[in-house]
Design a protein around this motif. Structure first.
Motif, short mmCIF file in Angstrom:
data_model
loop_
_atom_site.label_atom_id
_atom_site.label_comp_id
_atom_site.label_asym_id
_atom_site.label_seq_id
_atom_site.Cartn_x
_atom_site.Cartn_y
_atom_site.Cartn_z
N GLY A 149 44.27 33.23 -94.12
CA GLY A 149 44.03 33.76 -92.79
C GLY A 149 43.92 35.27 -92.74
O GLY A 149 43.89 35.85 -91.64
N VAL A 150 43.88 35.93 -93.90
CA VAL A 150 43.71 37.38 -93.93
C VAL A 150 42.30 37.71 -93.45
O VAL A 150 41.32 37.11 -93.90
CB VAL A 150 43.94 37.93 -95.36
N ALA A 151 42.20 38.68 -92.55
CA ALA A 151 40.93 38.97 -91.87
C ALA A 151 40.02 39.80 -92.76
O ALA A 151 39.63 40.92 -92.40
CB ALA A 151 41.19 39.67 -90.55
N ASP A 152 39.63 39.25 -93.90
CA ASP A 152 38.69 39.95 -94.77
C ASP A 152 37.26 39.57 -94.38
O ASP A 152 37.02 38.93 -93.35
CB ASP A 152 38.98 39.61 -96.24
N LEU A 153 36.32 39.95 -95.23
CA LEU A 153 34.91 39.71 -94.95
C LEU A 153 34.61 38.21 -94.79
O LEU A 153 33.94 37.78 -93.85
CB LEU A 153 34.08 40.31 -96.08
N THR A 154 35.11 37.41 -95.71
CA THR A 154 34.86 35.97 -95.66
C THR A 154 35.50 35.32 -94.45
O THR A 154 34.92 34.45 -93.79
CB THR A 154 35.37 35.30 -96.95
N GLN A 155 36.73 35.72 -94.15
CA GLN A 155 37.43 35.13 -93.01
C GLN A 155 36.73 35.45 -91.70
O GLN A 155 36.61 34.58 -90.82
CB GLN A 155 38.87 35.64 -92.98
N MET A 156 36.25 36.67 -91.55
CA MET A 156 35.54 37.03 -90.32
C MET A 156 34.27 36.20 -90.17
O MET A 156 33.92 35.75 -89.07
CB MET A 156 35.21 38.52 -90.32
N GLY A 157 33.58 35.99 -91.30
CA GLY A 157 32.38 35.15 -91.25
C GLY A 157 32.72 33.70 -90.93
O GLY A 157 32.02 33.03 -90.16
N LYS A 158 33.82 33.20 -91.50
CA LYS A 158 34.23 31.82 -91.24
C LYS A 158 34.57 31.61 -89.77
O LYS A 158 34.19 30.60 -89.16
CB LYS A 158 35.44 31.48 -92.12
N VAL A 159 35.29 32.55 -89.19
CA VAL A 159 35.69 32.43 -87.78
C VAL A 159 34.46 32.45 -86.87
O VAL A 159 34.35 31.63 -85.94
CB VAL A 159 36.66 33.58 -87.41
N TYR A 160 33.53 33.35 -87.15
CA TYR A 160 32.34 33.43 -86.30
C TYR A 160 31.48 32.18 -86.44
O TYR A 160 30.98 31.63 -85.44
CB TYR A 160 31.52 34.67 -86.65
N ALA A 161 31.30 31.72 -87.69
CA ALA A 161 30.44 30.56 -87.91
C ALA A 161 31.02 29.30 -87.27
O ALA A 161 30.29 28.48 -86.71
CB ALA A 161 30.23 30.34 -89.41
N SER A 162 32.35 29.14 -87.34
CA SER A 162 32.97 27.95 -86.76
C SER A 162 32.90 27.95 -85.25
O SER A 162 32.92 26.88 -84.61
CB SER A 162 34.43 27.85 -87.21
N GLY A 163 32.79 29.13 -84.64
CA GLY A 163 32.71 29.20 -83.19
C GLY A 163 31.30 29.16 -82.65
O GLY A 163 31.06 28.67 -81.54
N SER A 164 30.35 29.64 -83.44
CA SER A 164 28.97 29.71 -82.97
C SER A 164 28.05 28.67 -83.60
O SER A 164 26.94 28.45 -83.13
CB SER A 164 28.40 31.11 -83.28
N PHE A 165 28.52 28.05 -84.71
CA PHE A 165 27.72 27.09 -85.48
C PHE A 165 26.46 27.72 -86.07
O PHE A 165 25.51 27.03 -86.40
CB PHE A 165 27.35 25.86 -84.63
N ARG A 166 26.49 29.03 -86.24
CA ARG A 166 25.39 29.75 -86.89
C ARG A 166 25.76 29.96 -88.36
O ARG A 166 25.97 31.09 -88.81
CB ARG A 166 25.16 31.09 -86.19
N PHE A 167 25.82 28.86 -89.09
CA PHE A 167 26.31 28.94 -90.47
C PHE A 167 25.30 29.65 -91.38
O PHE A 167 25.69 30.48 -92.21
CB PHE A 167 26.60 27.54 -91.00
N PHE A 168 24.02 29.34 -91.24
CA PHE A 168 23.02 29.96 -92.12
C PHE A 168 22.99 31.47 -91.93
O PHE A 168 23.06 32.23 -92.90
CB PHE A 168 21.64 29.36 -91.84
N GLU A 169 22.89 31.89 -90.69
CA GLU A 169 22.79 33.32 -90.43
C GLU A 169 24.07 34.06 -90.83
O GLU A 169 24.03 35.14 -91.43
CB GLU A 169 22.50 33.57 -88.94
N THR A 170 25.23 33.43 -90.52
CA THR A 170 26.50 34.10 -90.80
C THR A 170 26.73 34.27 -92.29
O THR A 170 27.04 35.36 -92.77
CB THR A 170 27.66 33.30 -90.19
N TYR A 171 26.59 33.18 -93.04
CA TYR A 171 26.88 33.28 -94.47
C TYR A 171 25.79 34.01 -95.23
O TYR A 171 26.03 34.51 -96.34
CB TYR A 171 27.13 31.89 -95.04
#
Length: 294
Positions: A236-258
């Motif tokens: 749960g450390v708010a690093d680069l990957t975690q920020m992307g995971k949180v945004y993608a899970s909320g917006s379902f924009r997995f391709f663009e986020t990752y």
């Protein structure tokens, strides 16, 4: 002689192979076509981030975790380098106990995946440390001089840094050990003849010469730690990957986020790799100039 006849023993030892004068692939000029292709992709994504509102929004959110990624990598690698150097010196010590302790640490830690080690330090090591601390400090706690430590007082960020430090120190110690052993024994004997102490021999003779051997693999380990720092997101450390995971899970924009997450990681790793290559070339050029002048 075989060299004069144009033949040399085959590497397999089963016969003779002709020696040709044609250049090997490694002897040809190595044009950085891959870098041009990577640069074109990076430019395309940069344009998308600049002109596309969605990509711009994702980048602004994801980039908040870059500093955590950099902090974890720099601090963890610095600690791992210091511990790795200590383990390498212990492994080359004339004392059997120190050698065996260093070898035990290296072999055990290298056999544990970084992710497993991360979980172990976070959920086993940290509670164990807190329990041991409270037990040792119990007289002071009962006297009201200290407050009892809670597991939550040890932040997940530092648990992750400690895990990366422990994991990478085992690999870095082998890098240092190989570099130290690459120094010619005659140099050390000459330093002994001059009356230098063991520390002086290591500081002024061994380490400066070993750095040339150590630098490339040490740089590779640093780049690897940048990528492995993404594992701290499982805590749960708010690093680069975690920020992307949180945004993608909320917006379902997995391709663009990752895609943006991968883009930022590539900027960090490829940029650092190019800088390390330039440093290696500069060191080789300086060494060649010293050899020519000396």
């Amino acid at each position: 002689m075989q060299a004069d006849s144009g033949w040399q023993p085959a590497r397999s030892g089963r016969g003779l192979l002709p020696v040709t004068s044609a250049p090997r692939p490694s002897d040809k000029p190595d044009y950085p076509w891959w870098l041009l292709a990577a640069g074109a992709i990076a430019l395309f994504l940069a344009v998308q981030i600049a002109v596309n509102d969605l990509y711009s929004q994702i980048f602004s959110i994801v980039s908040r975790g870059v500093w955590i990624t950099i902090f974890v990598t720099l601090v963890g690698f610095s600690f791992a380098t210091g511990l790795g150097l200590l383990l390498a010196v212990m492994g080359l010590s004339r004392f059997l106990v120190l050698r065996q302790v260093a070898r035990f640490y290296v072999e055990i830690i290298r056999g544990i995946p970084i992710l497993v080690l991360l979980f172990y330090i976070a959920f086993v090591g940290a509670p164990g440390f807190v329990a041991a601390w409270n037990a040792l400090a119990s007289p002071l706690i009962e006297a009201g001089l200290l407050s009892e430590m809670k597991v939550r007082d040890v932040s997940l960020l530092w648990r992750a840094i400690i895990a990366l430090t422990i994991g990478y120190s085992a690999f870095i110690s082998e890098v240092f050990r190989a570099g130290i052993l690459s120094v010619d024994e005659g140099q050390i004997e000459a330093a002994k003849a001059l009356g230098l102490s063991p520390f002086q021999r290591f500081r002024f003779i061994v380490l400066p010469q070993a750095i040339r051997t150590i630098l490339p693999p040490l740089g590779n380990d640093f780049i690897a730690m940048i990528k492995d720092s993404s594992l701290v997101s499982v805590l749960g450390v708010a690093d680069l990957t975690q920020m992307g995971k949180v945004y993608a899970s909320g917006s379902f924009r997995f391709f663009e986020t990752y895609s943006i997450v991968a883009y930022v990681y590539l900027l960090l790793t490829v940029g650092l790799s190019l800088a390390l290559r330039a440093l290696e070339k500069r060191l080789r050029r300086a060494e060649a100039e010293r050899s020519a002048n000396g």
